[in-house]
Design a protein around this motif. Structure first.
Motif, PDB file in Angstrom:
ATOM      1  N   ALA A 294      40.235  52.278  43.318  1.00 36.63           N
ATOM      2  CA  ALA A 294      40.336  52.509  42.022  1.00 36.63           C
ATOM      3  C   ALA A 294      41.393  51.805  41.226  1.00 36.63           C
ATOM      4  O   ALA A 294      42.360  51.862  41.814  1.00 36.63           O
ATOM      5  N   ILE A 295      40.945  51.111  40.092  1.00 33.04           N
ATOM      6  CA  ILE A 295      42.200  50.424  39.395  1.00 33.04           C
ATOM      7  C   ILE A 295      42.090  50.751  38.106  1.00 33.04           C
ATOM      8  O   ILE A 295      40.838  50.917  37.305  1.00 33.04           O
ATOM      9  N   PHE A 296      43.241  51.142  37.422  1.00 30.08           N
ATOM     10  CA  PHE A 296      43.604  51.326  36.312  1.00 30.08           C
ATOM     11  C   PHE A 296      44.345  50.261  35.531  1.00 30.08           C
ATOM     12  O   PHE A 296      45.155  50.128  35.978  1.00 30.08           O
ATOM     13  N   LEU A 297      43.783  50.032  34.164  1.00 29.65           N
ATOM     14  CA  LEU A 297      44.506  49.008  33.475  1.00 29.65           C
ATOM     15  C   LEU A 297      44.699  49.440  32.223  1.00 29.65           C
ATOM     16  O   LEU A 297      43.753  49.075  31.144  1.00 29.65           O
ATOM     17  N   VAL A 298      45.653  50.150  32.128  1.00 26.27           N
ATOM     18  CA  VAL A 298      45.765  50.808  30.816  1.00 26.27           C
ATOM     19  C   VAL A 298      47.088  50.720  30.126  1.00 26.27           C
ATOM     20  O   VAL A 298      48.327  50.984  30.822  1.00 26.27           O
ATOM     21  N   GLY A 299      47.010  49.976  28.979  1.00 31.35           N
ATOM     22  CA  GLY A 299      48.417  49.579  28.225  1.00 31.35           C
ATOM     23  C   GLY A 299      47.913  48.500  27.419  1.00 31.35           C
ATOM     24  O   GLY A 299      46.865  48.077  27.156  1.00 31.35           O
ATOM     25  N   TYR A 300      49.308  47.736  27.134  1.00 28.56           N
ATOM     26  CA  TYR A 300      49.032  46.574  26.362  1.00 28.56           C
ATOM     27  C   TYR A 300      49.188  45.375  27.277  1.00 28.56           C
ATOM     28  O   TYR A 300      49.853  44.938  28.097  1.00 28.56           O
ATOM     29  N   PHE A 301      48.056  44.542  27.105  1.00 31.31           N
ATOM     30  CA  PHE A 301      47.901  43.321  28.065  1.00 31.31           C
ATOM     31  C   PHE A 301      47.379  41.930  27.153  1.00 31.31           C
ATOM     32  O   PHE A 301      46.951  42.380  26.033  1.00 31.31           O
ATOM     33  N   PHE A 302      48.007  40.798  27.738  1.00 32.81           N
ATOM     34  CA  PHE A 302      47.672  39.769  26.809  1.00 32.81           C
ATOM     35  C   PHE A 302      46.449  39.075  27.808  1.00 32.81           C
ATOM     36  O   PHE A 302      45.863  39.462  28.415  1.00 32.81           O
ATOM     37  N   ALA A 303      46.940  37.684  27.709  1.00 33.21           N
ATOM     38  CA  ALA A 303      45.878  36.693  28.467  1.00 33.21           C
ATOM     39  C   ALA A 303      45.642  37.103  29.840  1.00 33.21           C
ATOM     40  O   ALA A 303      44.727  36.661  30.545  1.00 33.21           O
ATOM     41  N   GLU A 304      46.544  37.832  30.508  1.00 31.77           N
ATOM     42  CA  GLU A 304      46.421  38.316  31.946  1.00 31.77           C
ATOM     43  C   GLU A 304      45.297  39.173  32.260  1.00 31.77           C
ATOM     44  O   GLU A 304      44.861  39.448  33.260  1.00 31.77           O
ATOM     45  N   SER A 305      44.756  39.694  31.254  1.00 32.05           N
ATOM     46  CA  SER A 305      43.758  40.759  31.390  1.00 32.05           C
ATOM     47  C   SER A 305      42.562  40.713  32.044  1.00 32.05           C
ATOM     48  O   SER A 305      42.124  41.110  33.066  1.00 32.05           O
ATOM     49  N   LEU A 306      41.858  39.178  31.735  1.00 32.47           N
ATOM     50  CA  LEU A 306      40.841  38.761  32.458  1.00 32.47           C
ATOM     51  C   LEU A 306      40.948  38.598  33.637  1.00 32.47           C
ATOM     52  O   LEU A 306      40.089  38.759  34.751  1.00 32.47           O
ATOM     53  N   ILE A 307      42.081  37.679  34.155  1.00 34.09           N
ATOM     54  CA  ILE A 307      42.532  37.586  35.480  1.00 34.09           C
ATOM     55  C   ILE A 307      42.559  38.725  36.300  1.00 34.09           C
ATOM     56  O   ILE A 307      41.831  38.853  37.542  1.00 34.09           O
ATOM     57  N   LEU A 308      43.244  39.861  35.745  1.00 33.87           N
ATOM     58  CA  LEU A 308      43.319  41.103  36.665  1.00 33.87           C
ATOM     59  C   LEU A 308      41.881  41.800  36.790  1.00 33.87           C
ATOM     60  O   LEU A 308      41.648  42.275  37.910  1.00 33.87           O
ATOM     61  N   ALA A 309      41.268  41.956  35.687  1.00 36.25           N
ATOM     62  CA  ALA A 309      40.267  42.604  35.625  1.00 36.25           C
ATOM     63  C   ALA A 309      38.990  42.000  36.620  1.00 36.25           C
ATOM     64  O   ALA A 309      38.187  42.726  37.132  1.00 36.25           O
ATOM     65  N   GLU A 310      39.136  40.631  36.596  1.00 42.68           N
ATOM     66  CA  GLU A 310      37.983  40.172  37.416  1.00 42.68           C
ATOM     67  C   GLU A 310      38.335  40.005  38.789  1.00 42.68           C
ATOM     68  O   GLU A 310      37.445  40.305  39.424  1.00 42.68           O
ATOM     69  N   THR A 311      39.642  39.973  38.974  1.00 44.17           N
ATOM     70  CA  THR A 311      40.168  39.953  40.496  1.00 44.17           C
ATOM     71  C   THR A 311      39.823  41.347  41.015  1.00 44.17           C
ATOM     72  O   THR A 311      39.191  41.644  42.152  1.00 44.17           O
ATOM     73  N   GLY A 312      40.005  42.389  40.248  1.00 45.99           N
ATOM     74  CA  GLY A 312      39.592  43.847  40.542  1.00 45.99           C
ATOM     75  C   GLY A 312      38.336  43.915  40.860  1.00 45.99           C
ATOM     76  O   GLY A 312      37.768  44.541  41.548  1.00 45.99           O
ATOM     77  N   GLN A 313      37.415  43.309  39.913  1.00 45.56           N
ATOM     78  CA  GLN A 313      35.993  43.468  40.017  1.00 45.56           C
ATOM     79  C   GLN A 313      35.616  43.103  41.493  1.00 45.56           C
ATOM     80  O   GLN A 313      34.558  43.317  41.967  1.00 45.56           O
ATOM     81  N   SER A 314      36.151  41.889  41.741  1.00 49.68           N
ATOM     82  CA  SER A 314      35.613  41.045  42.890  1.00 49.68           C
ATOM     83  C   SER A 314      35.966  41.768  44.207  1.00 49.68           C
ATOM     84  O   SER A 314      35.239  41.741  45.354  1.00 49.68           O
TER      85      SER A 314
END
Lengths: 397, 292, 266
Positions: A294-314
């Motif tokens: 389980a990954i929680f990405l909660v808070g203020y993100f900038f350009a790194e949001s997609l990198i983190l979310a896509e990596t987590g999705q993979s």
């Protein structure tokens, strides 16, 4: 004096130049160019400021010759002699002297100054009569009048929140709509527990002065209590040092509150680095290596949001994201299983705890939003009808 | 066929990464030279600057780091060229903590070398980096010298002719911020809203959608959205000022216009993937429904 | 009330009160949660008051509100030391236990000490971290431009790859909302770049049609960005701002305590 032949000849020539019977016209020198004086000249301490400024206002004389300007002069103690301060174009009718010093008394002089190029009479830079202001001294003020409407709106908003909280404390039930992302928190942690894998919580990359990070800490507290209850491993990598300190305290308190201090480890909450993309690389690598469930990405993100979310999705993890700022929301919506959009993030603490006081504040916030909608509709109608007074009423500086 | 479609739906992302790499690299190696159309937000920004008069003061803030330099560098440099050719006076600052100042120095050095008649301290000045962006902006409204007492080389700003008579940011005719993250928004909320100074923003493409709300409400006079916005600005600049065309046409340097070639091909590839993915999705869904 | 009053008030509220609070907290644990709430209360009130009260002791250059901003930066600096200590201790533990990936911990520590060393050397030698008088870069600057900046740009460039894979996976017309997302995304992707001209390039007869279609897509893109996107962004921004204001009031008044690690009833 002996008249020589040559002087006689010159005299004859001169006399001959004057036509017989002509009389030279009598010419008087032209009157000096009279420039008009401005009127209603007032010098006051600039209202609603932090001092060191005097506001000068006046009415321009009409008509004003071409090329004239208005000259502002200032006298200050101890010399008390007027010295040039600024020239102002006609039509401005105001000037702010921002170089005044608090506590000093000044006097101002205003006069019309003619064009620098000589006029038809050969006069350049003529000055008209001067008006002198009363002595004035700048000082800082207690209130900014241009923010009156903002103050009234703020007081109304706070009053709404407090009255809603009071109503909630009285036991009145408060409805809050279902928020799928918040309902899924326990589901996500349960999944991690079943799989025997960890929960990764990324609290954004901003510091504790950002309200979204504070909201994230509130959710982290809830997540930490759940992981303590179920015995699931928790990992909280941090980019900001203040957030790191706060997250550490939040997680520790949560484990203590659940009565599971034995499960708490110091390295659950760790600091990574302050650089945005180095942090992203480290967290992405951690996701790929450790494969949290389980990954929680909660808070203020900038350009790194997609990198983190896509990596987590993979990695196949269930992902719950949340951000109030709309910039990165599309990436979270596209890659995460659940996304808290906008104010849903701020509603989390009320939603998860179901504390009446917090729910009451949500109700007050919603009432304020309703009022804003009404104001917006009135504004649209008034502007469409050409009446700008309403817009001027709500405009703030 | 079913198996092929299912394989397409579950395509390993590394094949997609390879396609992306090829589609971006190919136009760099073999330039295409595609046309660039102008949007109204960029046009507004350009026209506003064109309407300024020689001697007007503009504030150029480098509020981005190396990560977004390919998007923000071209817009900052194009703006700087426009300022110099119009003989505007330019004040340069950097408010982004990691790398902003270095990028500011690089761009200023590059463009000022193209305009040897521009004198430091008279036509432009570099005030350097200051921490705490929003707090700095609030201070600029009271006293610029309090926020930036010296220039980037440590000399007191009072020594420079360009700073004479310039006390607060209210006296500046325009702020241009090439930015990433929040700093661009702070220029709007702290400077335009508090002091009325017009702002043009050059955000990264990712942040650009947010600023349409500010553009529509009149809080911005223009916007250059990402590399596309930078390419549009370069185009407008080269069309209006012929002497600047050499920096954008036939140059070996990277320009946003060149970068748009790669972006165009990439968009095409992504669209093709989306269409294929949807085709496979519908065909397999139809077949599954039929089988059920 | 002058600037000195502001300075004294700040010291009392944010230095003396917390110290007294810590001391009292050791004796009476119930008080431990009260003092941070009191500090948060005043830390929230001061900027709000300074928005409306321009008095110099509060809003001036050396007034309470700007000083509080500066103190926050200083506190963050000290917190950075804590973070640094944490990184070093975690990496050391990993190396000493030979945990999985321990060689990378050595690389991390090496990078940390080398760059930190260059920075400290630059400060001590007064060279700074920029350029030397002869124009050559300092060691700090050299590593920053040759290693750090390209690495930063590389990670940022990953976005392009991830965007493509995310688009391929997410832009499926599963339902009405997803279809709207797909159509809008396709229009914007086509309208933002001269894609139609690029596709029609080998076919001269299609050039005028491609140019006209591209212009239409450009206008459609502008409309989508201006109208539905602008409206949605405004709505989310306004809603989020209200939520933030409400949360701010709760934090200032001590109603919201989750960020302190305090739960119900604490």
């Amino acid at each position: 004096m002996r008249l020589t032949a040559s002087s006689l000849a010159v005299l004859t020539l001169l006399l001959g130049a004057v036509p017989a019977g002509a009389v030279a016209p009598v010419t008087t020198p032209p009157p000096p160019l009279e420039l008009p004086a401005p009127t209603a000249f007032v010098a006051v301490d600039r209202p609603g400021d932090g001092g060191s400024a005097i506001l000068l206002t006046w009415t321009d004389p009409t008509p004003l010759p071409e090329g004239t300007v208005l000259e502002v002069r200032r006298s200050e103690p101890p010399a008390d002699e007027f010295a040039a301060l600024q020239t102002v174009k006609p039509g401005t009718q105001r000037y702010v002297d921002a170089s005044a010093e608090d506590g000093k008394t000044y006097r101002y002089e205003l006069r019309v100054r003619g064009a620098e190029t000589p006029d038809s009479l050969g006069i350049a830079g003529a000055v008209g009569p001067a008006l002198v202001s009363d002595p004035v001294s700048p000082h800082d003020n207690w209130f900014r009048p241009e923010r009156t409407n903002s103050l009234i709106a703020s007081i109304l908003f706070i009053a709404l929140i407090l009255s809603s909280i009071a109503a909630a404390r009285s036991g009145k039930p408060i409805f809050i709509r279902r928020i799928a992302g918040l309902n899924a928190i326990d589901e996500a942690i349960g999944r991690a527990t079943e799989l025997g894998k960890k929960v990764l919580y990324v609290p954004g990359i901003q510091s504790m002065d950002e309200i979204q990070t504070i909201a994230s800490m509130a959710i982290l507290g809830h997540v930490a209590r759940a992981t303590a209850r179920y015995g699931t491993d928790l990992d909280v990598p941090n980019r900001d040092p203040l957030t790191f300190v706060s997250a550490r305290e939040t997680v520790h308190s949560a484990y203590l509150a659940e009565g599971r201090p034995d499960l708490h480890r110091e390295d659950m909450v760790h600091y990574v680095t302050y650089d945005q993309f180095a942090y992203t690389a480290a967290v992405s690598a951690q996701m790929t290596r450790e494969r949290p469930a389980a990954i929680f990405l909660v808070g203020y993100f900038f350009a790194e949001s997609l990198i983190l979310a896509e990596t987590g999705q993979s990695t196949g993890a269930i992902q719950i994201a949340g951000q109030a700022d709309p910039t990165q929301l599309p990436f979270f919506v596209a890659t995460c299983d659940y996304t808290l959009i906008g104010e849903e993030l701020y509603a989390a603490s009320a939603y998860l705890s179901r504390e009446p006081v917090l729910l009451g504040s949500m109700r007050g916030q919603d009432i304020a939003k309703g009022l804003l909608l009404v104001i917006g509709i009135i504004g649209i109608i008034s502007v469409s009808l050409g009446a700008t007074w309403f817009m001027d009423l709500v405009k703030t500086q | 066929m079913q198996a092929l479609l299912l394989r397409l739906l579950a395509l390993d992302r590394r094949w997609i990464f390879l396609l992306v790499l090829i589609s971006v690299m190919t136009p760099i190696i073999v330039p295409i030279g595609l046309p660039v159309t102008t949007t109204s937000s960029t046009r507004s920004a350009f026209d506003f600057v064109e309407a300024l008069q020689p001697g007007d003061v503009v504030w150029l803030s480098f509020d981005y780091g190396p990560s977004s330099a390919p998007e923000n560098d071209p817009m900052a440099q194009a703006f700087l060229r426009q300022c110099f050719i119009k003989e505007l006076r330019v004040i340069v600052t950097a408010l982004y903590p990691l790398g902003g100042l270095g990028l500011a120095n690089q761009s200023v050095a590059k463009v000022t070398a193209e305009f040897p008649e521009a004198k430091y301290g008279v036509d432009y000045i570099n005030l350097g980096y200051k921490d705490g962006a929003a707090a700095v902006m609030r201070t600029l409204g009271q006293d610029i010298a309090s926020a930036f007492p010296t220039d980037v080389n440590g000399r007191p700003v009072s020594e420079f002719p360009i700073m004479q008579g310039l006390r607060t940011i209210r006296q500046v005719d325009l702020v241009f911020t090439a930015s990433t993250g929040l700093i661009g928004e702070w220029w709007i909320t702290q400077v335009y809203s508090q002091f009325g100074t017009p702002v043009i923003i050059g955000p990264t493409a990712v942040s650009a959608p947010k600023y349409y709300a500010f553009l529509n409400s009149g809080q911005l006079v223009g916007m250059l959205g990402g590399m596309k916005g930078a390419a549009e600005y370069e185009n407008l600049l080269a069309a209006k000022h012929e002497t600047l065309g050499k920096y954008y046409r036939g140059t070996k340097d990277f320009t946003a216009t060149k970068g748009m070639d790669g972006q165009t091909v990439l968009h095409g590839v992504i669209l093709a993937l989306i269409v294929l993915g949807n085709l496979a999705f519908f065909l397999t869904r139809g077949k599954k429904a039929g089988a059920a | 009330m002058n600037t000195d009053f502001g300075r004294v008030t700040l010291v009392v509220l944010f230095a003396i009160v917390p110290i007294v609070g810590i001391a009292l907290g050791m004796r009476a644990p119930a008080l431990r949660s009260k003092i941070p709430l009191l500090v948060a209360f005043f830390a929230g009130l001061i900027p709000i008051f300074s928005m409306y009260i321009p008095k110099r002791f509060l809003s001036g250059d050396s007034g309470m509100s700007p000083r509080l901003d500066q103190w926050l930066i200083i506190v963050a600096g000290f917190a950075l030391l804590l973070g640094l200590t944490n990184v070093i201790s975690n990496s050391y533990r990993k190396i000493s236990r030979r945990d999985k990936g321990w060689p990378y911990a050595i690389v991390l520590l090496a990078g940390l000490f080398i760059m930190g060393g260059f920075g400290i050397y630059g400060a001590i030698s007064r060279q700074g971290t920029g350029f030397l008088p002869n124009g050559s870069p300092t060691p700090f600057r050299w590593v920053e431009t040759t290693v750090f900046q390209p690495l930063q740009a590389t990670i940022f460039a990953l976005l392009a790859f991830f965007m493509a894979s995310a688009a391929f996976r997410a832009f499926r017309a599963r339902n009405t909302e997803a279809t709207i997302l797909l159509v809008a995304g396709a229009i914007v992707m086509t309208g933002r770049v001269p894609l139609l001209e690029f596709l029609a390039a080998p076919f001269p007869a299609l050039h005028p049609a491609a140019a006209a279609a591209s212009q239409f897509m450009g206008k459609a893109t502008e409309w989508i960005m201006d109208t539905p996107n602008g409206a949605a962004q405004s709505g989310i921004i306004i809603g989020a701002a209200l939520g933030a204001a409400s949360m701010g009031i709760r934090v200032i008044l001590g109603i919201e305590r989750g960020y302190l690690g305090l739960g119900k009833g604490e």
